[in-house]
Design a protein around this motif. Structure first.
Motif, PDB file in Angstrom:
ATOM      1  N   VAL A   1      14.611 -58.915  18.075  1.00  0.00           N
ATOM      2  CA  VAL A   1      13.195 -59.304  17.993  1.00  0.00           C
ATOM      3  C   VAL A   1      13.025 -60.447  16.999  1.00  0.00           C
ATOM      4  CG1 VAL A   1      10.883 -58.565  17.267  1.00  0.00           C
ATOM      5  CG2 VAL A   1      12.291 -57.060  18.686  1.00  0.00           C
ATOM      6  N   LYS A   2      13.711 -60.342  15.870  1.00  0.00           N
ATOM      7  CA  LYS A   2      13.635 -61.397  14.849  1.00  0.00           C
ATOM      8  C   LYS A   2      14.170 -62.720  15.396  1.00  0.00           C
ATOM      9  CE  LYS A   2      14.979 -62.421  10.074  1.00  0.00           C
ATOM     10  NZ  LYS A   2      15.736 -61.937   8.883  1.00  0.00           N
ATOM     11  N   GLN A   3      15.296 -62.644  16.109  1.00  0.00           N
ATOM     12  CA  GLN A   3      15.892 -63.851  16.677  1.00  0.00           C
ATOM     13  C   GLN A   3      14.972 -64.474  17.732  1.00  0.00           C
ATOM     14  OE1 GLN A   3      19.855 -63.249  18.209  1.00  0.00           O
ATOM     15  NE2 GLN A   3      20.110 -65.381  18.841  1.00  0.00           N
ATOM     16  N   MET A   4      14.361 -63.621  18.576  1.00  0.00           N
ATOM     17  CA  MET A   4      13.447 -64.123  19.606  1.00  0.00           C
ATOM     18  C   MET A   4      12.226 -64.798  18.977  1.00  0.00           C
ATOM     19  SD  MET A   4      13.458 -61.087  22.486  1.00  0.00           S
ATOM     20  CE  MET A   4      12.755 -62.022  23.824  1.00  0.00           C
ATOM     21  N   THR A   5      11.752 -64.219  17.890  1.00  0.00           N
ATOM     22  CA  THR A   5      10.593 -64.790  17.193  1.00  0.00           C
ATOM     23  C   THR A   5      10.923 -66.157  16.609  1.00  0.00           C
ATOM     24  OG1 THR A   5       9.859 -62.542  16.630  1.00  0.00           O
ATOM     25  CG2 THR A   5       8.855 -64.358  15.411  1.00  0.00           C
ATOM     26  N   GLN A   6      12.129 -66.269  16.055  1.00  0.00           N
ATOM     27  CA  GLN A   6      12.562 -67.555  15.480  1.00  0.00           C
ATOM     28  C   GLN A   6      12.721 -68.611  16.569  1.00  0.00           C
ATOM     29  OE1 GLN A   6      16.146 -66.251  13.538  1.00  0.00           O
ATOM     30  NE2 GLN A   6      15.115 -65.768  11.595  1.00  0.00           N
ATOM     31  N   GLN A   7      13.244 -68.201  17.723  1.00  0.00           N
ATOM     32  CA  GLN A   7      13.483 -69.142  18.808  1.00  0.00           C
ATOM     33  C   GLN A   7      12.194 -69.524  19.539  1.00  0.00           C
ATOM     34  OE1 GLN A   7      16.242 -70.610  19.276  1.00  0.00           O
ATOM     35  NE2 GLN A   7      17.573 -69.359  17.985  1.00  0.00           N
ATOM     36  N   ASN A   8      11.223 -68.593  19.571  1.00  0.00           N
ATOM     37  CA  ASN A   8       9.981 -68.833  20.312  1.00  0.00           C
ATOM     38  C   ASN A   8       8.761 -68.469  19.467  1.00  0.00           C
ATOM     39  OD1 ASN A   8       9.981 -69.633  23.355  1.00  0.00           O
ATOM     40  ND2 ASN A   8      11.824 -68.406  23.060  1.00  0.00           N
ATOM     41  N   PRO A   9       8.523 -69.199  18.388  1.00  0.00           N
ATOM     42  CA  PRO A   9       7.342 -68.903  17.565  1.00  0.00           C
ATOM     43  C   PRO A   9       6.063 -69.111  18.379  1.00  0.00           C
ATOM     44  CG  PRO A   9       8.313 -71.029  16.952  1.00  0.00           C
ATOM     45  CD  PRO A   9       9.278 -70.371  17.890  1.00  0.00           C
TER      46      PRO A   9
ATOM     47  N   GLN B   1      15.950 -67.020  26.351  1.00  0.00           N
ATOM     48  CA  GLN B   1      15.129 -65.821  26.235  1.00  0.00           C
ATOM     49  C   GLN B   1      15.575 -64.718  27.200  1.00  0.00           C
ATOM     50  OE1 GLN B   1      13.590 -66.126  23.169  1.00  0.00           O
ATOM     51  NE2 GLN B   1      11.781 -65.234  24.084  1.00  0.00           N
ATOM     52  N   ASP B   2      16.095 -65.103  28.367  1.00  0.00           N
ATOM     53  CA  ASP B   2      16.556 -64.095  29.323  1.00  0.00           C
ATOM     54  C   ASP B   2      17.693 -63.262  28.739  1.00  0.00           C
ATOM     55  OD1 ASP B   2      14.724 -64.899  31.202  1.00  0.00           O
ATOM     56  OD2 ASP B   2      16.117 -66.185  32.291  1.00  0.00           O
ATOM     57  N   PHE B   3      18.631 -63.927  28.096  1.00  0.00           N
ATOM     58  CA  PHE B   3      19.758 -63.206  27.514  1.00  0.00           C
ATOM     59  C   PHE B   3      19.316 -62.386  26.304  1.00  0.00           C
ATOM     60  CE2 PHE B   3      22.390 -66.809  29.392  1.00  0.00           C
ATOM     61  CZ  PHE B   3      22.807 -66.047  30.464  1.00  0.00           C
ATOM     62  N   LEU B   4      18.411 -62.925  25.514  1.00  0.00           N
ATOM     63  CA  LEU B   4      17.902 -62.175  24.360  1.00  0.00           C
ATOM     64  C   LEU B   4      17.140 -60.932  24.832  1.00  0.00           C
ATOM     65  CD1 LEU B   4      16.695 -65.114  22.077  1.00  0.00           C
ATOM     66  CD2 LEU B   4      18.610 -63.577  21.628  1.00  0.00           C
ATOM     67  N   ARG B   5      16.379 -61.089  25.907  1.00  0.00           N
ATOM     68  CA  ARG B   5      15.635 -59.954  26.461  1.00  0.00           C
ATOM     69  C   ARG B   5      16.611 -58.868  26.943  1.00  0.00           C
ATOM     70  NH1 ARG B   5      13.460 -62.540  30.383  1.00  0.00           N
ATOM     71  NH2 ARG B   5      11.691 -63.314  29.173  1.00  0.00           N
ATOM     72  N   GLU B   6      17.657 -59.287  27.639  1.00  0.00           N
ATOM     73  CA  GLU B   6      18.671 -58.335  28.104  1.00  0.00           C
ATOM     74  C   GLU B   6      19.313 -57.613  26.921  1.00  0.00           C
ATOM     75  OE1 GLU B   6      19.732 -57.191  30.911  1.00  0.00           O
ATOM     76  OE2 GLU B   6      18.698 -58.482  32.341  1.00  0.00           O
ATOM     77  N   ASN B   7      19.576 -58.363  25.863  1.00  0.00           N
ATOM     78  CA  ASN B   7      20.209 -57.774  24.690  1.00  0.00           C
ATOM     79  C   ASN B   7      19.278 -56.766  24.018  1.00  0.00           C
ATOM     80  OD1 ASN B   7      22.437 -57.525  23.009  1.00  0.00           O
ATOM     81  ND2 ASN B   7      21.677 -59.027  21.551  1.00  0.00           N
ATOM     82  N   PHE B   8      18.001 -57.090  23.974  1.00  0.00           N
ATOM     83  CA  PHE B   8      17.019 -56.174  23.391  1.00  0.00           C
ATOM     84  C   PHE B   8      17.032 -54.838  24.137  1.00  0.00           C
ATOM     85  CE2 PHE B   8      12.714 -54.361  23.575  1.00  0.00           C
ATOM     86  CZ  PHE B   8      12.496 -54.110  22.235  1.00  0.00           C
ATOM     87  N   TYR B   9      16.995 -54.895  25.477  1.00  0.00           N
ATOM     88  CA  TYR B   9      16.961 -53.662  26.247  1.00  0.00           C
ATOM     89  C   TYR B   9      18.280 -52.896  26.182  1.00  0.00           C
ATOM     90  CZ  TYR B   9      12.290 -54.391  27.992  1.00  0.00           C
ATOM     91  OH  TYR B   9      10.930 -54.522  28.071  1.00  0.00           O
ATOM     92  N   LEU B  10      19.370 -53.619  26.052  1.00  0.00           N
ATOM     93  CA  LEU B  10      20.655 -52.930  25.882  1.00  0.00           C
ATOM     94  C   LEU B  10      20.675 -52.175  24.556  1.00  0.00           C
ATOM     95  CD1 LEU B  10      23.531 -52.356  26.868  1.00  0.00           C
ATOM     96  CD2 LEU B  10      24.266 -54.443  25.709  1.00  0.00           C
ATOM     97  N   LYS B  11      20.176 -52.806  23.489  1.00  0.00           N
ATOM     98  CA  LYS B  11      20.111 -52.137  22.175  1.00  0.00           C
ATOM     99  C   LYS B  11      19.229 -50.894  22.257  1.00  0.00           C
ATOM    100  CE  LYS B  11      22.422 -55.412  19.982  1.00  0.00           C
ATOM    101  NZ  LYS B  11      23.830 -55.201  19.601  1.00  0.00           N
ATOM    102  N   LEU B  12      18.099 -51.001  22.973  1.00  0.00           N
ATOM    103  CA  LEU B  12      17.223 -49.838  23.129  1.00  0.00           C
ATOM    104  C   LEU B  12      17.941 -48.693  23.846  1.00  0.00           C
ATOM    105  CD1 LEU B  12      13.600 -50.971  24.126  1.00  0.00           C
ATOM    106  CD2 LEU B  12      14.418 -50.152  21.924  1.00  0.00           C
ATOM    107  N   GLU B  13      18.655 -49.047  24.931  1.00  0.00           N
ATOM    108  CA  GLU B  13      19.383 -48.029  25.690  1.00  0.00           C
ATOM    109  C   GLU B  13      20.431 -47.346  24.826  1.00  0.00           C
ATOM    110  OE1 GLU B  13      20.960 -49.735  29.287  1.00  0.00           O
ATOM    111  OE2 GLU B  13      19.034 -50.678  29.763  1.00  0.00           O
ATOM    112  N   LYS B  14      21.026 -48.108  23.924  1.00  0.00           N
ATOM    113  CA  LYS B  14      22.060 -47.566  23.029  1.00  0.00           C
ATOM    114  C   LYS B  14      21.450 -46.889  21.800  1.00  0.00           C
ATOM    115  CE  LYS B  14      25.673 -49.264  25.260  1.00  0.00           C
ATOM    116  NZ  LYS B  14      26.709 -48.387  25.863  1.00  0.00           N
ATOM    117  N   ARG B  15      20.114 -46.858  21.740  1.00  0.00           N
ATOM    118  CA  ARG B  15      19.378 -46.289  20.604  1.00  0.00           C
ATOM    119  C   ARG B  15      19.761 -46.960  19.282  1.00  0.00           C
ATOM    120  NH1 ARG B  15      16.648 -41.922  22.422  1.00  0.00           N
ATOM    121  NH2 ARG B  15      17.404 -40.924  24.333  1.00  0.00           N
ATOM    122  N   ASP B  16      19.983 -48.259  19.384  1.00  0.00           N
ATOM    123  CA  ASP B  16      20.323 -49.059  18.209  1.00  0.00           C
ATOM    124  C   ASP B  16      19.067 -49.779  17.729  1.00  0.00           C
ATOM    125  OD1 ASP B  16      21.315 -50.767  16.289  1.00  0.00           O
ATOM    126  OD2 ASP B  16      22.676 -51.863  17.632  1.00  0.00           O
ATOM    127  N   GLY B  17      18.241 -49.076  16.939  1.00  0.00           N
ATOM    128  CA  GLY B  17      16.980 -49.636  16.480  1.00  0.00           C
ATOM    129  C   GLY B  17      17.162 -50.854  15.596  1.00  0.00           C
TER     130      GLY B  17
END
Length: 398
Positions: free
Chosen positions: A275-283, A252-268
């Motif tokens: 978010v979908k991957q995190m949901t699948q990994q941590n329902p 989850q730490d790496f997924l969280r980092e990736n989420f914020y990197l995508k936000l910074e890059k404005r990659d919605g």
């Protein structure tokens, strides 16, 4: 400057930096002159500081002395010898206000010795300071690794029958000790030397080697990402995250980092995928649900917001937080009448939020004002505030 006059912090630091630059120039142009009489040089440095800044604080004063000592180490040819380096340390220590300030000088001496390839001496200078900052442990490992490479060249070691040398085993050993302690990667300010290519190379060479030596240890990748973020090195950050998500796909730490990197890059789209991957990994976890809400608020998507809002309710996200999100949606969409109604409802239903809603009310006046600059500024503060508050309530790491 008159004796009774005090400078603001910003002006003070600018003036201190200006004096530092002047003395750096003197050191670079006259190292031989300084080498012949170190006490006179450091006495000159003290006099310049005391006369120009009589009210300077002890930390800034001592950091200035450290900077002079390090610059001299890097500029002087004599500083390739340990006795001269020790002489610099001795004279610098006499100038410092905090007499326990030898650690910084020893670490800077270690950097100098690593820079010129005197790896065993560098290791001695670095000593036990790796327990306070992971970077020093990385540098010690690099020194041992370089010694192993030099030994291999000297012995013409065959790659076909490779056996780790004693030096390489020591390089690995210090990393295992580092792993056990897990110190911060940014605690010691004296390591923040932006123009030192050797420090950069040392850190990234060893981080790369950890993937070979300890492929299942996440922590080394995490400190690499942490340093890349501090340095604003997006290329290295993306490279490490790509490796981490492939290797440790459920972390989850790496997924969280990736989420914020995508936000910074404005990659919605990319952020939505995370978010979908995190949901699948941590329902059942509210964290990815909140990230979905955050994305929908940033994109002003009512449809997406409604979907994640529904899931948030099922996952037990507190009602007051849900209604704060509702307010945020109207605010982000500039829907003032709906925002006013929602705000009144919050004040009425959740008295315990009074302290926070006072601040929100103040911001709303600016957000719905006619001043575009104030409006934009207030909206940014509003969103950041809601974001931090929500993360605190849901207990999400930053």
């Amino acid at each position: 400057m008159p004796r009774g006059e005090k400078l603001t912090d910003a002006i003070l630091y600018d003036k201190v930096d200006s004096l530092k630059s002047d003395l750096f120039s003197y050191i670079d142009n006259s190292p031989e002159k300084i080498e012949s009489n170190l006490p006179v040089f450091f006495g000159h440095v003290m006099a310049a500081l005391d006369n120009a800044f009589p009210d300077i604080d002890n930390n800034t004063y001592d950091e200035f002395i450290d900077a002079m000592a390090y610059r001299l180490m890097m500029s002087s040819k004599k500083a390739e010898k340990t006795d001269f380096v020790e002489n610099i340390i001795k004279n610098a220590l006499r100038c410092k206000r905090k007499k326990a300030g030898k650690s910084t000088l020893k670490i800077l001496s270690g950097i100098k010795m690593m820079d010129i390839g005197r790896y065993e001496v560098a290791i001695n200078y670095f000593g036990e300071y790796w327990k306070y900052d992971a970077r020093i442990g990385i540098y010690i490992s690099y020194c041992y690794y370089c010694l192993s490479e030099l030994e291999a060249k000297k012995n013409n070691a065959s790659k076909g029958s490779y056996t780790p040398s004693e030096y390489e085993l020591k390089a690995r050993e210090i990393l295992l000790e580092l792993l056990e302690v897990q110190p911060s990667v940014s605690r010691l300010k004296q390591l923040d030397i932006s123009d030192n290519d050797v420090l950069e190379r040392a850190f990234w060479v060893i981080i790369k080697k950890t993937a070979e030596w300890f492929p299942n240890e996440r922590w080394f990748v995490k400190i690499g990402i942490q340093k890349a973020k501090i340095d604003k090195n997006d290329d290295k950050r993306e490279e490490l995250l790509g490796y981490a998500i492939s290797k440790f796909y459920n972390d989850q730490d790496f997924l969280r980092e990736n989420f914020y990197l995508k936000l910074e890059k404005r990659d919605g789209t990319g952020a939505a995928g995370v978010v979908k991957q995190m949901t699948q990994q941590n329902p059942g976890s509210p964290e990815p649900v909140y990230y979905g809400i955050k994305l929908s608020l940033l994109s002003n998507s009512k449809k997406s917001y409604a979907e994640f809002r529904s899931v948030a309710l099922k996952e037990g996200v507190p009602q007051y937080l849900i209604q704060l999100f509702d307010l945020a949606l109207y605010v982000m969409r500039d829907e003032k009448p709906e925002a006013d109604i929602q705000f009144k409802e919050l004040k009425k239903r959740f008295k315990s939020l009074g302290f926070y809603l006072v601040l929100i009310e103040y911001l709303l006046k600016d957000i719905f004002s006619d001043d575009e600059l104030r409006k934009k500024y207030a909206k940014n503060i509003f969103f950041e505030s809601i974001d931090k508050y929500a993360m605190q309530v849901i207990k999400i790491q930053e």
